[in-house]
Scaffold this motif. Sequence first.
Motif, PDB file in Angstrom:
ATOM      1  N   ASP A 108      -0.970 -13.205  11.015  1.00 21.87           N
ATOM      2  CA  ASP A 108      -0.637 -12.730  12.360  1.00 21.87           C
ATOM      3  C   ASP A 108      -0.673 -11.215  12.483  1.00 21.87           C
ATOM      4  OD1 ASP A 108       1.615 -11.919  10.983  1.00 21.87           O
ATOM      5  OD2 ASP A 108       3.026 -13.150  12.122  1.00 21.87           O
ATOM      6  N   GLY A 109      -1.019 -10.523  11.405  1.00 16.76           N
ATOM      7  CA  GLY A 109      -1.108  -9.076  11.449  1.00 16.76           C
ATOM      8  C   GLY A 109       0.223  -8.380  11.584  1.00 16.76           C
ATOM      9  N   GLY A 110       1.321  -9.106  11.371  1.00 14.05           N
ATOM     10  CA  GLY A 110       2.638  -8.530  11.573  1.00 14.05           C
ATOM     11  C   GLY A 110       3.238  -7.870  10.350  1.00 14.05           C
ATOM     12  N   SER A 111       2.752  -8.227   9.149  1.00 12.78           N
ATOM     13  CA  SER A 111       3.331  -7.701   7.913  1.00 12.78           C
ATOM     14  C   SER A 111       2.230  -7.455   6.897  1.00 12.78           C
ATOM     15  CB  SER A 111       4.349  -8.681   7.324  1.00 12.78           C
ATOM     16  OG  SER A 111       5.405  -8.933   8.226  1.00 12.78           O
ATOM     17  N   VAL A 112       2.542  -6.630   5.903  1.00 14.46           N
ATOM     18  CA  VAL A 112       1.661  -6.458   4.759  1.00 14.46           C
ATOM     19  C   VAL A 112       2.458  -6.854   3.518  1.00 14.46           C
ATOM     20  CG1 VAL A 112       2.235  -3.997   4.486  1.00 14.46           C
ATOM     21  CG2 VAL A 112       0.118  -4.900   3.504  1.00 14.46           C
ATOM     22  N   VAL A 113       1.827  -7.681   2.681  1.00 11.95           N
ATOM     23  CA  VAL A 113       2.457  -8.181   1.463  1.00 11.95           C
ATOM     24  C   VAL A 113       1.930  -7.353   0.293  1.00 11.95           C
ATOM     25  CG1 VAL A 113       2.689 -10.175  -0.050  1.00 11.95           C
ATOM     26  CG2 VAL A 113       2.791 -10.461   2.433  1.00 11.95           C
ATOM     27  N   VAL A 114       2.853  -6.793  -0.502  1.00 12.07           N
ATOM     28  CA  VAL A 114       2.512  -5.780  -1.505  1.00 12.07           C
ATOM     29  C   VAL A 114       3.076  -6.152  -2.872  1.00 12.07           C
ATOM     30  CG1 VAL A 114       2.700  -3.332  -2.098  1.00 12.07           C
ATOM     31  CG2 VAL A 114       2.634  -4.030   0.312  1.00 12.07           C
ATOM     32  N   SER A 115       2.261  -6.024  -3.919  1.00 13.64           N
ATOM     33  CA  SER A 115       2.777  -6.148  -5.285  1.00 13.64           C
ATOM     34  C   SER A 115       3.134  -4.748  -5.778  1.00 13.64           C
ATOM     35  CB  SER A 115       1.751  -6.805  -6.211  1.00 13.64           C
ATOM     36  OG  SER A 115       0.557  -6.053  -6.292  1.00 13.64           O
ATOM     37  N   ARG A 116       4.330  -4.629  -6.390  1.00 12.16           N
ATOM     38  CA  ARG A 116       4.850  -3.330  -6.814  1.00 12.16           C
ATOM     39  C   ARG A 116       5.112  -3.368  -8.320  1.00 12.16           C
ATOM     40  NH1 ARG A 116       9.546  -2.059  -2.440  1.00 12.16           N
ATOM     41  NH2 ARG A 116      10.599  -3.708  -3.641  1.00 12.16           N
ATOM     42  N   VAL A 125       6.362  -6.293   3.997  1.00 15.21           N
ATOM     43  CA  VAL A 125       6.848  -5.168   4.789  1.00 15.21           C
ATOM     44  C   VAL A 125       6.406  -5.358   6.233  1.00 15.21           C
ATOM     45  CG1 VAL A 125       6.859  -2.666   5.074  1.00 15.21           C
ATOM     46  CG2 VAL A 125       6.686  -3.664   2.773  1.00 15.21           C
ATOM     47  N   ASP A 126       7.371  -5.369   7.148  1.00 17.24           N
ATOM     48  CA  ASP A 126       7.091  -5.530   8.570  1.00 17.24           C
ATOM     49  C   ASP A 126       6.351  -4.292   9.083  1.00 17.24           C
ATOM     50  OD1 ASP A 126       7.682  -5.269  11.560  1.00 17.24           O
ATOM     51  OD2 ASP A 126       8.489  -7.269  11.143  1.00 17.24           O
ATOM     52  N   LEU A 127       5.188  -4.494   9.682  1.00 14.26           N
ATOM     53  CA  LEU A 127       4.372  -3.368  10.113  1.00 14.26           C
ATOM     54  C   LEU A 127       4.915  -2.691  11.373  1.00 14.26           C
ATOM     55  CD1 LEU A 127       0.857  -4.893   9.390  1.00 14.26           C
ATOM     56  CD2 LEU A 127       1.843  -2.876   8.291  1.00 14.26           C
ATOM     57  N   THR A 128       5.820  -3.362  12.068  1.00 15.30           N
ATOM     58  CA  THR A 128       6.429  -2.759  13.256  1.00 15.30           C
ATOM     59  C   THR A 128       7.656  -1.938  12.910  1.00 15.30           C
ATOM     60  OG1 THR A 128       5.631  -4.550  14.679  1.00 15.30           O
ATOM     61  CG2 THR A 128       7.477  -3.237  15.502  1.00 15.30           C
ATOM     62  N   THR A 129       8.513  -2.496  12.069  1.00 12.77           N
ATOM     63  CA  THR A 129       9.780  -1.825  11.748  1.00 12.77           C
ATOM     64  C   THR A 129       9.757  -1.057  10.438  1.00 12.77           C
ATOM     65  OG1 THR A 129      10.688  -3.718  10.542  1.00 12.77           O
ATOM     66  CG2 THR A 129      10.981  -3.687  12.950  1.00 12.77           C
ATOM     67  N   GLY A 130       8.834  -1.398   9.547  1.00 14.05           N
ATOM     68  CA  GLY A 130       8.812  -0.790   8.225  1.00 14.05           C
ATOM     69  C   GLY A 130       9.834  -1.366   7.279  1.00 14.05           C
ATOM     70  N   GLU A 131      10.535  -2.430   7.697  1.00 13.99           N
ATOM     71  CA  GLU A 131      11.569  -3.042   6.877  1.00 13.99           C
ATOM     72  C   GLU A 131      11.004  -4.194   6.052  1.00 13.99           C
ATOM     73  OE1 GLU A 131      14.561  -4.247   9.610  1.00 13.99           O
ATOM     74  OE2 GLU A 131      15.216  -2.196  10.063  1.00 13.99           O
ATOM     75  N   ILE A 132      11.698  -4.507   4.955  1.00 17.10           N
ATOM     76  CA  ILE A 132      11.272  -5.609   4.097  1.00 17.10           C
ATOM     77  C   ILE A 132      11.729  -6.931   4.680  1.00 17.10           C
ATOM     78  CG2 ILE A 132      11.628  -6.681   1.826  1.00 17.10           C
ATOM     79  CD1 ILE A 132      11.553  -3.922   0.621  1.00 17.10           C
ATOM     80  N   GLY A 133      10.774  -7.848   4.834  1.00 19.33           N
ATOM     81  CA  GLY A 133      11.083  -9.175   5.367  1.00 19.33           C
ATOM     82  C   GLY A 133      11.505 -10.137   4.281  1.00 19.33           C
ATOM     83  N   GLY A 401      -7.844  -6.181   6.229  1.00 14.51           N
ATOM     84  CA  GLY A 401      -6.698  -6.872   6.792  1.00 14.51           C
ATOM     85  C   GLY A 401      -6.689  -6.792   8.296  1.00 14.51           C
ATOM     86  N   ARG A 402      -5.529  -7.103   8.906  1.00 14.17           N
ATOM     87  CA  ARG A 402      -5.367  -7.103  10.352  1.00 14.17           C
ATOM     88  C   ARG A 402      -4.054  -6.438  10.731  1.00 14.17           C
ATOM     89  NH1 ARG A 402     -10.000  -8.704  10.376  1.00 14.17           N
ATOM     90  NH2 ARG A 402     -10.898 -10.400  11.614  1.00 14.17           N
ATOM     91  N   VAL A 403      -4.064  -5.708  11.830  1.00 13.02           N
ATOM     92  CA  VAL A 403      -2.848  -5.182  12.447  1.00 13.02           C
ATOM     93  C   VAL A 403      -2.967  -5.402  13.947  1.00 13.02           C
ATOM     94  CG1 VAL A 403      -2.483  -3.413  10.661  1.00 13.02           C
ATOM     95  CG2 VAL A 403      -3.808  -2.838  12.714  1.00 13.02           C
TER      96      VAL A 403
END
Length: 413
Positions: A108-116, A125-133, A401-403
């Motif tokens: 849905d382009g709402g978040s980016v999933v990241v390996s750290r 990470v929520d692409l709108t708020t920058g918070e971790i989902g 990806g998508r945003v």
Amino acid sequence: MPAFTTRHLSTVAAALALALSVPASGAAAAPDLREVMFVGNNWEGTADVIRSTGDFARIGRISVIPDREERMAEINADPIRWIYFQAIRNSVGEGHDQFVDDMYSTPDGGSVVVSRPSFADVVSVDLTTGEIGWRFPVSGYRADHMAVSPDGTRVAVSASTSNTVHVLDIRTGAELGSFGTGDKPHENIFTADGKYLWNMSIGEVNTALDAPWLDWTKGDRRITVVDARTYERVRVIDMRERLDAIGLGDYSDAVRPAVFSPDESELYFQVSFFNGFFEYDVATDRITRTKTLPKNPATGEDRTTWVNDSRHHGLSMSPDGAKVCVAGTMDDYATVVDRTTLQEGPLVPAAKPYWATVSGDGRHCVVSESGADQVTAIDFATGEKSVSVPVGDHPQRVRLGRVAADWTGPATD
């Protein structure tokens, strides 16, 4: 045994676009989305979002470590985790923390999933708020390369120190399954139908035991293929046997980045210490061609100075299968190779290029220059550089990806 078919990872974007263009009956229409490229700035802990075609200009940036203080408090309170954290910093991290290895956006382009890697986890990470989902701690002490399923619903991540691949629900972070691998799992690739998952393990790349006669100290390196529904192993490929069969016993069998041909019959892959790549025929189970690329005279021959044993690290293929793009990491160039003749094109200067992917329109190879903090687009047709775009500190993985169509970055107070 079932036939195994695999495709180049750039086709994931097309699958996501198809899924988004056909909403379920009665469901709300999907939001307007735009295709982009995510660039993971490993040492900085950010991801730059750039255009996927044209001038590749930056659209926005997001922090992928908004919880840094919390994670560091946990690490500092656990002596074993602290030791591993420091070991990652001083070995594979070249004196830096590794905050983002790989990333994929949700359908849905709402978040980016990241390996750290340094935090040994995967986060959304929520692409709108920058918070971790959501957050998924991997087994062991380091997270590495990922892959997304063709339908965009599952993400696989290599847990380096536990020799395990976890498969997660990309929306919730719930673990759907896992499987064992060889030593130090690295690259992951789903097959086109999503039924199988290939993993390449690279063994120990942080020791100084790099002479060919000490290759046995690097551990168990192999390709593991599993059923992506049951996560049961269905095939193991040991490139040591295939290399020995063509008289290349002194070459490493640690398969690094890999890419499949459009018809999914051939695998092109790099190995540790080698300036070039191999062609492997999936049906006949043998290496069919070897391509040796030029050495940079300025590159020292001391293998212990090559970053994580990877002289060349990064491969992509043009959508028509005519060209292979190679990141010549320690030789400081990238080049486009004709797949039929294996003749390389111009050697495009690049500072420690670390990855290669395909632009959204399929016209360019995009490489991350980790030594210059930029990404560079190379025209598949001419082999010449088109443009370079500044990004953050030590870019590595680059993924389509998508945003949201109007996205420019997380909201700020």
